[in-house]
Design an enzyme around this catalytic site. Sequence first.
Site, PDB file in Angstrom:
ATOM      1  N   LEU A 210     -46.807 -72.699  21.371  1.00  0.00           N
ATOM      2  CA  LEU A 210     -45.859 -71.678  21.291  1.00  0.00           C
ATOM      3  C   LEU A 210     -44.363 -72.058  20.905  1.00  0.00           C
ATOM      4  O   LEU A 210     -43.845 -71.531  19.852  1.00  0.00           O
ATOM      5  CB  LEU A 210     -45.533 -70.970  22.584  1.00  0.00           C
ATOM      6  N   CYS A 211     -44.159 -73.507  21.411  1.00  0.00           N
ATOM      7  CA  CYS A 211     -42.562 -73.697  21.001  1.00  0.00           C
ATOM      8  C   CYS A 211     -42.608 -74.211  19.491  1.00  0.00           C
ATOM      9  O   CYS A 211     -41.698 -74.034  18.835  1.00  0.00           O
ATOM     10  CB  CYS A 211     -42.218 -75.081  21.794  1.00  0.00           C
ATOM     11  N   THR A 212     -43.711 -74.487  18.898  1.00  0.00           N
ATOM     12  CA  THR A 212     -43.869 -74.986  17.464  1.00  0.00           C
ATOM     13  C   THR A 212     -43.529 -73.477  16.653  1.00  0.00           C
ATOM     14  O   THR A 212     -43.020 -73.379  15.693  1.00  0.00           O
ATOM     15  CB  THR A 212     -45.145 -75.505  16.986  1.00  0.00           C
ATOM     16  N   GLU A 215     -39.988 -72.245  17.248  1.00  0.00           N
ATOM     17  CA  GLU A 215     -38.616 -73.083  16.888  1.00  0.00           C
ATOM     18  C   GLU A 215     -38.956 -73.774  15.614  1.00  0.00           C
ATOM     19  O   GLU A 215     -37.890 -74.056  14.738  1.00  0.00           O
ATOM     20  CB  GLU A 215     -38.407 -74.125  18.068  1.00  0.00           C
TER      21      GLU A 215
END
Length: 428
Positions: A210-212, A215
């Site tokens: 999810l962070c990829t 962000e």
Amino acid sequence: MADSMAQLSRSRDLDKLLLRPGHLVGPTFEPGPDLRDDLQQYARVLVVGAGGLGCELLKDLALSGFRNLEVIDMDRIEVSNLNRQFLFRLEDVGKPKAEVAAKRVMERVSGVNIVPHFCRIEDKELEFYNDFNIIVLGLDSIEARSYINAVACGFLEYDSDDKPREETIKPMVDGGTEGFKGHARIIVPGVTPCFECTIWLFPPQVKFPLCTLAETPRTAAHCIEYAHLIKWDEAVKRAELFGIPGVTYSLTQGVVKNIIPAIASTNAIISAACALETLKIATGCSKTLSNYLTYNGVEGLHTKVTEFLKDKDCLVCGPGILIELDTSVTLQKFIDLLEEHPKLLLSRASVSHHGKNLYMQAPPVLEEMTRSNLNLRLFDLMDKIPKDIIHVTGTTSKGDHKTSCLRKLRVVFKGIDGVTDMDMAGGA
Ligand SMILES: [Zn+2]
């Protein structure tokens, strides 16, 4: 009266296969009423999954003369199952699939006994699986197949010439469907390729952290997943703005992830093929599939059988990963080694030796019972056998994805096997 008539007519069809000789029979086939009676009395089959395929499989196996069946499934019945999982009714919604499926087939097919297990496949001890002659898989996930495959292959032992020992072979029959397509295959560990040998048949499962997505997106797929997962509310507002009905999350899943609905007829066809293969393995009444059948009903109908080959270096169905240890290694040290071993990378390992739990990570009660073993020497825990098979389960991660897995290891203690100094000196 009606019951015995039904039994008679049912066994009449089976008798044509089991009582008469033929040209296409298996090498050990001995026709006769004893075979039919043995099938009913001794053959024990486990069906894994009580969903679309599982319902069909239980019914087909019961009607094929099997009487000792068990079924394992962790799911409860949902309304959306009812169009194809035909053993379930509206009043069953919320109940465990395994229990309802077993009950319904026993109500309809006299003489059959089906034991349901409402739990995860990982919750059962390995020995539970060893109790069956054949394991039939009606699953929809690669992880679950991989797990059962490793369990069944874990029972396999090789003799000193690296030939599989017949009595340790646990055959599996695996069915799978996706929309109008499906497959049926047989897996005879040590003889045919196992699930892991041909894992490349499945396309890689793509999952993004999810962070990829939020962000540091790097690919087109990251942007699409971002809109799908994170900008969902805005997407719905756009449909409202233009007055377009029907933009639901499940439809979006279907569009984005190309999710294909399950088709009842495909399940029926694949299950029938699997049940027939199970009957062939149990009785030898015909040669078994060699070894992978694909079915495609998208346009017209096409079936094909492909003979896949074993991967001789397979970690799962091969003789096992060789691990050399000093006799001084404690169980705790051994578990640490599994985490660092390049072929294993296994974390949170539980260890068992010939069905005996040496250390279990879960449930808490078993963890507590086995914790004191951690400080003992593995060599002692393995009854001072210099060279033996042990089983480990744990989690391994591929990228960000964690899966539970089971591995068979050949543990050899250094300096014990072969000729010792004492032997050389003619000692005791
Ligand atoms: Zn294999």
